[in-house]
Design a protein around this motif. Structure first.
Motif, PDB file in Angstrom:
ATOM      1  N   GLY A  55       6.521  -2.593  15.218  1.00 53.58           N
ATOM      2  CA  GLY A  55       5.885  -1.635  16.105  1.00 53.58           C
ATOM      3  C   GLY A  55       4.638  -1.000  15.516  1.00 53.58           C
ATOM      4  O   GLY A  55       4.185  -1.340  14.420  1.00 53.58           O
ATOM      5  N   ASP A  56       4.092  -0.043  16.266  1.00 49.52           N
ATOM      6  CA  ASP A  56       2.878   0.645  15.820  1.00 49.52           C
ATOM      7  C   ASP A  56       3.218   1.772  14.836  1.00 49.52           C
ATOM      8  O   ASP A  56       4.369   1.903  14.411  1.00 49.52           O
ATOM      9  N   ALA A  57       2.241   2.579  14.496  1.00 47.00           N
ATOM     10  CA  ALA A  57       2.431   3.649  13.507  1.00 47.00           C
ATOM     11  C   ALA A  57       3.440   4.699  13.974  1.00 47.00           C
ATOM     12  O   ALA A  57       4.014   5.417  13.150  1.00 47.00           O
ATOM     13  N   ASP A  58       3.675   4.768  15.273  1.00 48.72           N
ATOM     14  CA  ASP A  58       4.657   5.708  15.822  1.00 48.72           C
ATOM     15  C   ASP A  58       5.992   5.028  16.132  1.00 48.72           C
ATOM     16  O   ASP A  58       6.814   5.580  16.868  1.00 48.72           O
ATOM     17  N   ASP A  59       6.203   3.834  15.575  1.00 48.92           N
ATOM     18  CA  ASP A  59       7.434   3.047  15.779  1.00 48.92           C
ATOM     19  C   ASP A  59       7.703   2.741  17.248  1.00 48.92           C
ATOM     20  O   ASP A  59       8.838   2.728  17.704  1.00 48.92           O
ATOM     21  N   ARG A  60       6.648   2.451  17.998  1.00 54.86           N
ATOM     22  CA  ARG A  60       6.780   2.011  19.385  1.00 54.86           C
ATOM     23  C   ARG A  60       6.486   0.524  19.437  1.00 54.86           C
ATOM     24  O   ARG A  60       5.522   0.059  18.844  1.00 54.86           O
ATOM     25  N   ALA A  61       7.320  -0.228  20.156  1.00 56.68           N
ATOM     26  CA  ALA A  61       7.113  -1.670  20.306  1.00 56.68           C
ATOM     27  C   ALA A  61       6.321  -1.932  21.584  1.00 56.68           C
ATOM     28  O   ALA A  61       6.773  -1.609  22.677  1.00 56.68           O
ATOM     29  N   HIS A  62       5.140  -2.506  21.429  1.00 59.69           N
ATOM     30  CA  HIS A  62       4.314  -2.835  22.589  1.00 59.69           C
ATOM     31  C   HIS A  62       4.726  -4.171  23.191  1.00 59.69           C
ATOM     32  O   HIS A  62       4.524  -4.403  24.374  1.00 59.69           O
ATOM     33  N   ARG A  63       5.258  -5.075  22.380  1.00 60.03           N
ATOM     34  CA  ARG A  63       5.811  -6.360  22.821  1.00 60.03           C
ATOM     35  C   ARG A  63       7.075  -6.593  22.003  1.00 60.03           C
ATOM     36  O   ARG A  63       7.257  -6.019  20.936  1.00 60.03           O
ATOM     37  N   CYS A  64       7.960  -7.482  22.491  1.00 61.42           N
ATOM     38  CA  CYS A  64       9.222  -7.766  21.801  1.00 61.42           C
ATOM     39  C   CYS A  64       9.556  -9.250  21.962  1.00 61.42           C
ATOM     40  O   CYS A  64       8.864  -9.960  22.690  1.00 61.42           O
ATOM     41  N   PRO A  65      10.620  -9.746  21.327  1.00 61.19           N
ATOM     42  CA  PRO A  65      10.970 -11.161  21.443  1.00 61.19           C
ATOM     43  C   PRO A  65      11.295 -11.604  22.871  1.00 61.19           C
ATOM     44  O   PRO A  65      11.218 -12.782  23.188  1.00 61.19           O
ATOM     45  N   ARG A  66      11.644 -10.681  23.728  1.00 63.10           N
ATOM     46  CA  ARG A  66      11.948 -11.048  25.112  1.00 63.10           C
ATOM     47  C   ARG A  66      10.674 -11.393  25.889  1.00 63.10           C
ATOM     48  O   ARG A  66      10.706 -12.225  26.793  1.00 63.10           O
ATOM     49  N   CYS A  67       9.555 -10.782  25.548  1.00 62.95           N
ATOM     50  CA  CYS A  67       8.334 -10.994  26.324  1.00 62.95           C
ATOM     51  C   CYS A  67       7.190 -11.614  25.519  1.00 62.95           C
ATOM     52  O   CYS A  67       6.099 -11.805  26.050  1.00 62.95           O
ATOM     53  N   ASP A  68       7.419 -11.932  24.261  1.00 63.40           N
ATOM     54  CA  ASP A  68       6.366 -12.506  23.428  1.00 63.40           C
ATOM     55  C   ASP A  68       6.972 -13.465  22.411  1.00 63.40           C
ATOM     56  O   ASP A  68       8.182 -13.504  22.238  1.00 63.40           O
ATOM     57  N   THR A  69       6.138 -14.235  21.754  1.00 65.85           N
ATOM     58  CA  THR A  69       6.619 -15.188  20.753  1.00 65.85           C
ATOM     59  C   THR A  69       6.677 -14.521  19.376  1.00 65.85           C
ATOM     60  O   THR A  69       5.963 -13.546  19.115  1.00 65.85           O
ATOM     61  N   TRP A  70       7.500 -15.078  18.506  1.00 66.39           N
ATOM     62  CA  TRP A  70       7.603 -14.534  17.154  1.00 66.39           C
ATOM     63  C   TRP A  70       6.294 -14.697  16.390  1.00 66.39           C
ATOM     64  O   TRP A  70       5.927 -13.851  15.577  1.00 66.39           O
ATOM     65  N   VAL A  71       5.568 -15.752  16.646  1.00 72.37           N
ATOM     66  CA  VAL A  71       4.276 -15.948  15.976  1.00 72.37           C
ATOM     67  C   VAL A  71       3.345 -14.787  16.307  1.00 72.37           C
ATOM     68  O   VAL A  71       2.735 -14.178  15.434  1.00 72.37           O
ATOM     69  N   ARG A  72       3.236 -14.460  17.592  1.00 75.10           N
ATOM     70  CA  ARG A  72       2.366 -13.352  18.003  1.00 75.10           C
ATOM     71  C   ARG A  72       2.872 -12.015  17.479  1.00 75.10           C
ATOM     72  O   ARG A  72       2.087 -11.164  17.078  1.00 75.10           O
ATOM     73  N   LEU A  73       4.200 -11.830  17.466  1.00 78.72           N
ATOM     74  CA  LEU A  73       4.756 -10.578  16.946  1.00 78.72           C
ATOM     75  C   LEU A  73       4.413 -10.411  15.469  1.00 78.72           C
ATOM     76  O   LEU A  73       4.049  -9.324  15.027  1.00 78.72           O
ATOM     77  N   GLN A  74       4.493 -11.504  14.707  1.00 83.43           N
ATOM     78  CA  GLN A  74       4.152 -11.444  13.290  1.00 83.43           C
ATOM     79  C   GLN A  74       2.661 -11.215  13.069  1.00 83.43           C
ATOM     80  O   GLN A  74       2.262 -10.686  12.039  1.00 83.43           O
ATOM     81  N   GLU A  75       1.847 -11.590  14.040  1.00 80.40           N
ATOM     82  CA  GLU A  75       0.402 -11.347  13.947  1.00 80.40           C
ATOM     83  C   GLU A  75       0.037  -9.911  14.333  1.00 80.40           C
ATOM     84  O   GLU A  75      -1.074  -9.473  14.098  1.00 80.40           O
ATOM     85  N   GLY A  76       0.971  -9.188  14.978  1.00 84.98           N
ATOM     86  CA  GLY A  76       0.712  -7.784  15.290  1.00 84.98           C
ATOM     87  C   GLY A  76       0.779  -7.401  16.752  1.00 84.98           C
ATOM     88  O   GLY A  76       0.491  -6.261  17.106  1.00 84.98           O
ATOM     89  N   SER A  77       1.173  -8.325  17.641  1.00 88.05           N
ATOM     90  CA  SER A  77       1.229  -7.973  19.066  1.00 88.05           C
ATOM     91  C   SER A  77       2.264  -6.888  19.346  1.00 88.05           C
ATOM     92  O   SER A  77       2.107  -6.099  20.270  1.00 88.05           O
ATOM     93  N   GLY A  78       3.314  -6.828  18.527  1.00 87.98           N
ATOM     94  CA  GLY A  78       4.335  -5.796  18.696  1.00 87.98           C
ATOM     95  C   GLY A  78       3.795  -4.402  18.450  1.00 87.98           C
ATOM     96  O   GLY A  78       4.320  -3.416  18.966  1.00 87.98           O
ATOM     97  N   ALA A  79       2.721  -4.319  17.678  1.00 90.04           N
ATOM     98  CA  ALA A  79       2.084  -3.029  17.388  1.00 90.04           C
ATOM     99  C   ALA A  79       0.939  -2.750  18.355  1.00 90.04           C
ATOM    100  O   ALA A  79       0.247  -1.746  18.232  1.00 90.04           O
ATOM    101  N   GLY A  80       0.744  -3.638  19.317  1.00 83.27           N
ATOM    102  CA  GLY A  80      -0.306  -3.433  20.300  1.00 83.27           C
ATOM    103  C   GLY A  80      -1.650  -4.004  19.915  1.00 83.27           C
ATOM    104  O   GLY A  80      -2.658  -3.725  20.564  1.00 83.27           O
TER     105      GLY A  80
END
Length: 80
Positions: free
Chosen positions: A30-55
């Motif tokens: 997630g971002d600096a406030d521990d909010r997930a902008h994307r998750c495994p249900r709506c995004d790929t793990w590759v993108r999450l590891q690149e930072g999509s989960g943090a927005g």
């Protein structure tokens, strides 16, 4: 007074798809406030590891807009 028929996302939900995400996921991806902008249900793990989960904008195509990726139809146009 009007009450919305849907529930608003909470701090434990993905801000994109409103799926529940664990505190550990939000802390790591997630971002600096521990909010997930994307998750495994709506995004790929590759993108999450690149930072999509943090927005963050990431170079890997979004599965919601790119065919043949997680959630897209890769068989479109193919015939058996």
């Amino acid at each position: 007074m009007t009450i919305a028929p849907w529930s608003a996302p909470t701090s434990t939900d993905c801000l994109h798809c409103e799926a529940h995400v664990s505190s550990d996921f939000r802390r790591v991806y997630g971002d600096a406030d521990d909010r997930a902008h994307r998750c495994p249900r709506c995004d790929t793990w590759v993108r999450l590891q690149e930072g999509s989960g943090a927005g963050l904008d990431v170079p890997t195509p979004d599965p919601e807009t790119s065919l043949g990726r997680h959630g897209g139809d890769s068989a479109e146009g193919w015939s058996a």
